[in-house]
Design a protein around this motif. Structure first.
Motif, PDB file in Angstrom:
ATOM      1  N   GLU A  58       0.816  -1.217   0.000  1.00 54.12           N
ATOM      2  CA  GLU A  58       0.000   0.000   0.000  1.00 54.12           C
ATOM      3  C   GLU A  58       0.841   1.256   0.000  1.00 54.12           C
ATOM      4  O   GLU A  58       0.321   2.363   0.177  1.00 54.12           O
ATOM      5  N   LEU A  59       2.132   1.136  -0.249  1.00 53.08           N
ATOM      6  CA  LEU A  59       3.052   2.261  -0.119  1.00 53.08           C
ATOM      7  C   LEU A  59       2.745   3.372  -1.132  1.00 53.08           C
ATOM      8  O   LEU A  59       2.531   3.113  -2.316  1.00 53.08           O
ATOM      9  N   GLU A  60       2.752   4.620  -0.630  1.00 55.63           N
ATOM     10  CA  GLU A  60       2.512   5.782  -1.476  1.00 55.63           C
ATOM     11  C   GLU A  60       3.725   6.709  -1.548  1.00 55.63           C
ATOM     12  O   GLU A  60       3.916   7.395  -2.561  1.00 55.63           O
ATOM     13  N   GLU A  61       4.522   6.744  -0.492  1.00 54.38           N
ATOM     14  CA  GLU A  61       5.714   7.586  -0.454  1.00 54.38           C
ATOM     15  C   GLU A  61       6.899   6.758   0.040  1.00 54.38           C
ATOM     16  O   GLU A  61       6.785   6.038   1.039  1.00 54.38           O
ATOM     17  N   LEU A  62       8.025   6.908  -0.658  1.00 53.51           N
ATOM     18  CA  LEU A  62       9.239   6.178  -0.286  1.00 53.51           C
ATOM     19  C   LEU A  62      10.426   7.127  -0.311  1.00 53.51           C
ATOM     20  O   LEU A  62      10.693   7.784  -1.325  1.00 53.51           O
ATOM     21  N   VAL A  63      11.161   7.179   0.808  1.00 50.19           N
ATOM     22  CA  VAL A  63      12.352   8.022   0.930  1.00 50.19           C
ATOM     23  C   VAL A  63      13.532   7.109   1.240  1.00 50.19           C
ATOM     24  O   VAL A  63      13.555   6.453   2.295  1.00 50.19           O
ATOM     25  N   VAL A  64      14.486   7.067   0.340  1.00 51.46           N
ATOM     26  CA  VAL A  64      15.683   6.227   0.551  1.00 51.46           C
ATOM     27  C   VAL A  64      16.940   7.051   0.261  1.00 51.46           C
ATOM     28  O   VAL A  64      17.870   6.597  -0.404  1.00 51.46           O
ATOM     29  N   ASP A  65      16.988   8.263   0.776  1.00 52.28           N
ATOM     30  CA  ASP A  65      18.141   9.137   0.584  1.00 52.28           C
ATOM     31  C   ASP A  65      19.354   8.629   1.360  1.00 52.28           C
ATOM     32  O   ASP A  65      19.223   7.952   2.391  1.00 52.28           O
ATOM     33  N   ASN A  66      20.537   8.992   0.863  1.00 49.08           N
ATOM     34  CA  ASN A  66      21.797   8.677   1.544  1.00 49.08           C
ATOM     35  C   ASN A  66      21.964   7.179   1.817  1.00 49.08           C
ATOM     36  O   ASN A  66      22.134   6.745   2.954  1.00 49.08           O
ATOM     37  N   ASN A  67      21.889   6.404   0.751  1.00 42.94           N
ATOM     38  CA  ASN A  67      22.167   4.975   0.823  1.00 42.94           C
ATOM     39  C   ASN A  67      23.212   4.622  -0.242  1.00 42.94           C
ATOM     40  O   ASN A  67      23.917   5.510  -0.740  1.00 42.94           O
ATOM     41  N   LEU A  68      23.325   3.357  -0.589  1.00 47.74           N
ATOM     42  CA  LEU A  68      24.330   2.894  -1.548  1.00 47.74           C
ATOM     43  C   LEU A  68      23.667   2.225  -2.748  1.00 47.74           C
ATOM     44  O   LEU A  68      24.214   1.293  -3.334  1.00 47.74           O
ATOM     45  N   LEU A  69      22.515   2.703  -3.135  1.00 46.41           N
ATOM     46  CA  LEU A  69      21.759   2.116  -4.236  1.00 46.41           C
ATOM     47  C   LEU A  69      22.401   2.478  -5.570  1.00 46.41           C
ATOM     48  O   LEU A  69      22.712   3.648  -5.824  1.00 46.41           O
ATOM     49  N   GLY A  70      22.583   1.466  -6.433  1.00 42.11           N
ATOM     50  CA  GLY A  70      23.280   1.675  -7.701  1.00 42.11           C
ATOM     51  C   GLY A  70      22.398   1.478  -8.911  1.00 42.11           C
ATOM     52  O   GLY A  70      21.160   1.411  -8.824  1.00 42.11           O
ATOM     53  N   ASN A  71      23.032   1.358 -10.065  1.00 42.22           N
ATOM     54  CA  ASN A  71      22.309   1.277 -11.339  1.00 42.22           C
ATOM     55  C   ASN A  71      21.468   0.018 -11.484  1.00 42.22           C
ATOM     56  O   ASN A  71      20.573  -0.037 -12.326  1.00 42.22           O
ATOM     57  N   ASP A  72      21.752  -1.011 -10.688  1.00 39.07           N
ATOM     58  CA  ASP A  72      20.990  -2.261 -10.769  1.00 39.07           C
ATOM     59  C   ASP A  72      19.745  -2.244  -9.881  1.00 39.07           C
ATOM     60  O   ASP A  72      19.116  -3.286  -9.674  1.00 39.07           O
ATOM     61  N   LEU A  73      19.362  -1.089  -9.402  1.00 41.93           N
ATOM     62  CA  LEU A  73      18.226  -0.961  -8.488  1.00 41.93           C
ATOM     63  C   LEU A  73      16.931  -1.439  -9.141  1.00 41.93           C
ATOM     64  O   LEU A  73      16.619  -1.061 -10.262  1.00 41.93           O
ATOM     65  N   ARG A  74      16.177  -2.266  -8.405  1.00 44.75           N
ATOM     66  CA  ARG A  74      14.892  -2.763  -8.882  1.00 44.75           C
ATOM     67  C   ARG A  74      13.846  -2.656  -7.775  1.00 44.75           C
ATOM     68  O   ARG A  74      14.144  -2.806  -6.598  1.00 44.75           O
ATOM     69  N   PHE A  75      12.601  -2.391  -8.203  1.00 43.35           N
ATOM     70  CA  PHE A  75      11.471  -2.252  -7.279  1.00 43.35           C
ATOM     71  C   PHE A  75      10.436  -3.332  -7.573  1.00 43.35           C
ATOM     72  O   PHE A  75      10.279  -3.751  -8.731  1.00 43.35           O
ATOM     73  N   PRO A  76       9.706  -3.743  -6.540  1.00 48.09           N
ATOM     74  CA  PRO A  76       8.512  -4.557  -6.814  1.00 48.09           C
ATOM     75  C   PRO A  76       7.434  -3.632  -7.384  1.00 48.09           C
ATOM     76  O   PRO A  76       7.589  -2.408  -7.389  1.00 48.09           O
ATOM     77  N   ARG A  77       6.380  -4.200  -7.869  1.00 45.03           N
ATOM     78  CA  ARG A  77       5.313  -3.349  -8.406  1.00 45.03           C
ATOM     79  C   ARG A  77       4.625  -2.626  -7.252  1.00 45.03           C
ATOM     80  O   ARG A  77       4.140  -3.248  -6.299  1.00 45.03           O
ATOM     81  N   LEU A  78       4.616  -1.279  -7.358  1.00 47.12           N
ATOM     82  CA  LEU A  78       4.010  -0.435  -6.326  1.00 47.12           C
ATOM     83  C   LEU A  78       3.003   0.490  -7.014  1.00 47.12           C
ATOM     84  O   LEU A  78       3.312   1.632  -7.352  1.00 47.12           O
ATOM     85  N   PRO A  79       1.782   0.015  -7.217  1.00 49.41           N
ATOM     86  CA  PRO A  79       0.803   0.763  -8.029  1.00 49.41           C
ATOM     87  C   PRO A  79       0.362   2.083  -7.421  1.00 49.41           C
ATOM     88  O   PRO A  79      -0.112   2.969  -8.153  1.00 49.41           O
ATOM     89  N   ASN A  80       0.514   2.250  -6.101  1.00 55.59           N
ATOM     90  CA  ASN A  80       0.044   3.472  -5.443  1.00 55.59           C
ATOM     91  C   ASN A  80       1.167   4.470  -5.155  1.00 55.59           C
ATOM     92  O   ASN A  80       0.892   5.567  -4.651  1.00 55.59           O
ATOM     93  N   LEU A  81       2.396   4.128  -5.459  1.00 60.14           N
ATOM     94  CA  LEU A  81       3.518   5.004  -5.125  1.00 60.14           C
ATOM     95  C   LEU A  81       3.498   6.262  -5.993  1.00 60.14           C
ATOM     96  O   LEU A  81       3.573   6.187  -7.218  1.00 60.14           O
ATOM     97  N   HIS A  82       3.407   7.422  -5.338  1.00 60.94           N
ATOM     98  CA  HIS A  82       3.405   8.684  -6.086  1.00 60.94           C
ATOM     99  C   HIS A  82       4.621   9.559  -5.779  1.00 60.94           C
ATOM    100  O   HIS A  82       4.894  10.519  -6.506  1.00 60.94           O
ATOM    101  N   THR A  83       5.358   9.236  -4.718  1.00 57.12           N
ATOM    102  CA  THR A  83       6.515  10.048  -4.339  1.00 57.12           C
ATOM    103  C   THR A  83       7.711   9.138  -4.075  1.00 57.12           C
ATOM    104  O   THR A  83       7.616   8.205  -3.274  1.00 57.12           O
ATOM    105  N   LEU A  84       8.825   9.455  -4.731  1.00 55.70           N
ATOM    106  CA  LEU A  84      10.050   8.661  -4.567  1.00 55.70           C
ATOM    107  C   LEU A  84      11.247   9.599  -4.538  1.00 55.70           C
ATOM    108  O   LEU A  84      11.458  10.386  -5.465  1.00 55.70           O
ATOM    109  N   THR A  85      12.048   9.523  -3.471  1.00 56.63           N
ATOM    110  CA  THR A  85      13.276  10.310  -3.408  1.00 56.63           C
ATOM    111  C   THR A  85      14.455   9.360  -3.242  1.00 56.63           C
ATOM    112  O   THR A  85      14.489   8.553  -2.311  1.00 56.63           O
ATOM    113  N   LEU A  86      15.402   9.509  -4.154  1.00 52.75           N
ATOM    114  CA  LEU A  86      16.610   8.679  -4.197  1.00 52.75           C
ATOM    115  C   LEU A  86      17.858   9.551  -4.101  1.00 52.75           C
ATOM    116  O   LEU A  86      18.900   9.235  -4.679  1.00 52.75           O
TER     117      LEU A  86
END
Length: 252
Positions: A58-86
């Motif tokens: 049910e996630l709508e907002e996701l904040v994952v600032d200041n991590n070690l996420l790279g070009n191979d980053l993948r997400f599960p299907r999140l149909p309600n997500l409207h805000t994403l900060t990387l």
């Protein structure tokens, strides 16, 4: 479980798990909060994967600032997500990521990628300017035309039209780093010096290899040496030699 939950900041449907140096999303977060969480903040960890998001349906907002996420980053299907900060991760090439987001986050309207190398601005490199950043925006909007905000700026109608017309050709190409260029130049100069120091060995008579010699090509084989005898116009008597200063002339 109680000890783990004490590290979580809970405010209604908002979950924060900040600054715990985790490399993956802990299982207990999804098991405990995944079914009702609307906002999840995982900033200031050491995340390299977001596989644990599959429990946050049910996630709508996701904040994952200041991590070690790279070009191979993948997400599960999140149909309600409207805000994403990387912000401030290790993204250097976002084309595949943008195409992936277009597929798994159809409701995405707010995206921020500041502080990544793939987002060319002065936060990551002083040699970037507004033109570089604007081309990046056109490319992102070409891939995700439904965005309303990108980074800290609202998306304008003019940007959307420009992205539709030319955004496909605005991909920011990552240049070779100065360090890599310097290393390659050094290696090239060393190779050149080695070639000068040890030039290719040439084959001598009967196919035998000869070591390098500064003599002309026809004189390199000692068995094929040609001497020259002739008369010299001048004769040296050694009277003015520095080495003969204590020898009398009658001794010469």
């Amino acid at each position: 479980m109680a000890q783990n939950e004490s590290l979580v900041a809970l405010n209604g449907t908002q979950i924060s798990y900040i600054g715990h140096d985790c490399m993956d999303i802990p299982d207990f977060l999804g098991d405990t909060y995944g079914h009702f969480a609307r906002r999840l903040d995982l900033s200031f960890n050491q995340l390299r994967s977001l596989a644990g998001l599959k429990m946050f349906t049910e996630l709508e907002e996701l904040v994952v600032d200041n991590n070690l996420l790279g070009n191979d980053l993948r997400f599960p299907r999140l149909p309600n997500l409207h805000t994403l900060t990387l912000n401030k991760n290790q993204l250097t090439d976002i084309e595949a990521l943008l195409e992936h987001l277009a597929d798994v986050t159809p409701s995405l309207e707010y995206l921020s990628l500041l502080g990544n190398e793939a987002c060319p601005n002065q936060l990551v490199s002083l040699d970037k300017d507004e033109d570089d950043y604007q081309r990046y925006r056109y490319f992102v909007l070409h891939k995700l035309p439904q965005l309303k905000f990108l980074d800290t700026r609202k998306v304008t109608r003019k940007e959307v039209m420009e992205a539709q017309a030319r955004g496909e050709f605005m991909k920011v190409v990552k240049p070779k780093s100065e360090a890599q260029t310097a290393i390659r130049k050094k290696e090239k100069s060393l190779c050149t010096a080695e070639r000068r120091k040890y030039p290719p060995i040439e084959a001598g008579i009967e196919g035998q290899q000869l070591p390098y010699t500064p003599l002309p090509r026809g004189s390199r084989d000692a068995r094929n040496h040609k001497g020259v005898f002739s008369k010299c116009r001048y004769v040296y008597y050694g009277k003015h030699s520095e080495g003969n200063r204590f020898i009398r002339n009658d001794q010469l």
